[in-house]
Design a protein around this motif. Sequence first.
Motif, mmCIF file in Angstrom:
data_model
loop_
_atom_site.group_PDB
_atom_site.id
_atom_site.type_symbol
_atom_site.label_atom_id
_atom_site.label_comp_id
_atom_site.label_asym_id
_atom_site.label_seq_id
_atom_site.Cartn_x
_atom_site.Cartn_y
_atom_site.Cartn_z
ATOM 1 N N PRO A 39 0.818 -1.226 0.000
ATOM 2 C CA PRO A 39 0.000 0.000 0.000
ATOM 3 C C PRO A 39 0.848 1.270 0.000
ATOM 4 C CG PRO A 39 -0.900 -1.577 1.554
ATOM 5 C CD PRO A 39 0.438 -2.117 1.106
ATOM 6 N N TRP A 40 1.967 1.255 0.708
ATOM 7 C CA TRP A 40 2.841 2.424 0.742
ATOM 8 C C TRP A 40 3.473 2.661 -0.626
ATOM 9 C CZ3 TRP A 40 8.155 3.188 0.135
ATOM 10 C CH2 TRP A 40 8.605 4.465 0.485
ATOM 11 N N TRP A 41 4.012 1.586 -1.243
ATOM 12 C CA TRP A 41 4.600 1.732 -2.580
ATOM 13 C C TRP A 41 3.554 2.250 -3.558
ATOM 14 C CZ3 TRP A 41 9.510 2.093 -3.270
ATOM 15 C CH2 TRP A 41 10.410 1.352 -2.518
ATOM 16 N N LYS A 42 2.338 1.749 -3.442
ATOM 17 C CA LYS A 42 1.259 2.188 -4.326
ATOM 18 C C LYS A 42 1.007 3.686 -4.140
ATOM 19 C CE LYS A 42 -3.533 1.239 -5.454
ATOM 20 N NZ LYS A 42 -4.735 0.493 -5.133
ATOM 21 N N HIS A 43 0.941 4.112 -2.909
ATOM 22 C CA HIS A 43 0.677 5.524 -2.607
ATOM 23 C C HIS A 43 1.808 6.432 -3.109
ATOM 24 C CE1 HIS A 43 -0.493 9.111 -0.412
ATOM 25 N NE2 HIS A 43 0.725 9.147 0.111
ATOM 26 N N VAL A 44 3.035 6.040 -2.845
ATOM 27 C CA VAL A 44 4.193 6.866 -3.175
ATOM 28 C C VAL A 44 4.442 6.933 -4.681
ATOM 29 C CG1 VAL A 44 6.720 6.986 -2.935
ATOM 30 C CG2 VAL A 44 5.295 6.562 -0.945
ATOM 31 N N THR A 45 4.229 5.797 -5.371
ATOM 32 C CA THR A 45 4.579 5.742 -6.797
ATOM 33 C C THR A 45 3.404 5.946 -7.730
ATOM 34 O OG1 THR A 45 4.246 3.357 -6.912
ATOM 35 C CG2 THR A 45 6.473 4.136 -6.323
ATOM 36 N N GLY A 46 2.182 5.737 -7.223
ATOM 37 C CA GLY A 46 1.006 5.819 -8.080
ATOM 38 C C GLY A 46 0.783 4.568 -8.917
ATOM 39 N N LEU A 47 1.520 3.503 -8.619
ATOM 40 C CA LEU A 47 1.363 2.247 -9.349
ATOM 41 C C LEU A 47 0.081 1.533 -8.938
ATOM 42 C CD1 LEU A 47 5.023 0.926 -8.999
ATOM 43 C CD2 LEU A 47 3.961 1.841 -11.078
ATOM 44 N N ASN A 48 -0.377 0.594 -9.770
ATOM 45 C CA ASN A 48 -1.519 -0.231 -9.385
ATOM 46 C C ASN A 48 -1.055 -1.293 -8.387
ATOM 47 O OD1 ASN A 48 -0.466 -2.496 -10.798
ATOM 48 N ND2 ASN A 48 -1.524 -1.922 -12.667
ATOM 49 N N ASP A 49 -1.994 -2.067 -7.838
ATOM 50 C CA ASP A 49 -1.659 -3.062 -6.803
ATOM 51 C C ASP A 49 -0.595 -4.051 -7.263
ATOM 52 O OD1 ASP A 49 -3.380 -2.087 -4.828
ATOM 53 O OD2 ASP A 49 -5.058 -3.302 -5.532
ATOM 54 N N THR A 50 -0.765 -4.592 -8.451
ATOM 55 C CA THR A 50 0.155 -5.618 -8.948
ATOM 56 C C THR A 50 1.565 -5.061 -9.101
ATOM 57 O OG1 THR A 50 -1.647 -6.727 -10.092
ATOM 58 C CG2 THR A 50 0.586 -7.258 -10.819
ATOM 59 N N ALA A 51 1.674 -3.911 -9.723
ATOM 60 C CA ALA A 51 2.992 -3.305 -9.937
ATOM 61 C C ALA A 51 3.632 -2.886 -8.613
ATOM 62 C CB ALA A 51 2.879 -2.120 -10.876
ATOM 63 N N ALA A 52 2.848 -2.358 -7.692
ATOM 64 C CA ALA A 52 3.382 -1.948 -6.385
ATOM 65 C C ALA A 52 3.872 -3.164 -5.605
ATOM 66 C CB ALA A 52 2.315 -1.199 -5.590
ATOM 67 N N ARG A 53 3.160 -4.281 -5.685
ATOM 68 C CA ARG A 53 3.594 -5.515 -5.016
ATOM 69 C C ARG A 53 4.887 -6.031 -5.638
ATOM 70 N NH1 ARG A 53 1.809 -8.849 -1.329
ATOM 71 N NH2 ARG A 53 2.500 -11.010 -1.353
ATOM 72 N N GLN A 54 4.975 -5.999 -6.961
ATOM 73 C CA GLN A 54 6.204 -6.432 -7.632
ATOM 74 C C GLN A 54 7.380 -5.566 -7.191
ATOM 75 O OE1 GLN A 54 5.050 -6.221 -11.751
ATOM 76 N NE2 GLN A 54 4.441 -8.372 -11.806
ATOM 77 N N LEU A 55 7.156 -4.272 -7.060
ATOM 78 C CA LEU A 55 8.201 -3.372 -6.599
ATOM 79 C C LEU A 55 8.609 -3.703 -5.163
ATOM 80 C CD1 LEU A 55 10.019 -0.965 -7.140
ATOM 81 C CD2 LEU A 55 8.128 0.527 -6.477
ATOM 82 N N ALA A 56 7.636 -3.955 -4.300
ATOM 83 C CA ALA A 56 7.939 -4.322 -2.906
ATOM 84 C C ALA A 56 8.737 -5.616 -2.851
ATOM 85 C CB ALA A 56 6.650 -4.451 -2.099
ATOM 86 N N LEU A 57 8.353 -6.599 -3.650
ATOM 87 C CA LEU A 57 9.079 -7.879 -3.670
ATOM 88 C C LEU A 57 10.487 -7.705 -4.225
ATOM 89 C CD1 LEU A 57 6.218 -10.277 -4.766
ATOM 90 C CD2 LEU A 57 7.410 -10.291 -2.558
ATOM 91 N N ALA A 58 10.635 -6.888 -5.258
ATOM 92 C CA ALA A 58 11.968 -6.634 -5.811
ATOM 93 C C ALA A 58 12.841 -5.930 -4.774
ATOM 94 C CB ALA A 58 11.856 -5.802 -7.079
#
Length: 72
Positions: A39-58
């Motif tokens: 949720p934080w990555w999504k908020h900060v980057t404006g990405l959708n859920d899937t992309a924000a989760r991929q970023l968090a995992l990376a």
Amino acid sequence: MIRDSLNFAWANCGGVPDQPLTAEHLEKLKELFADRATPWWKHVTGLNDTAARQLALAYISHVLTVAQSPPV
């Protein structure tokens, strides 16, 4: 938020202090981190859920790789 997510993941992955993490513990840690940080990555980057989760995992995968690397 990143530190809180990592602390939460570490506390709940099943690892034992002063013992190496097993592959199962590492996978659980990554999933817990991603669940908490997405949720934080999504908020900060404006990405959708899937992309924000991929970023968090990376991100957590990179952190764990660096943590396991021998000192330079």
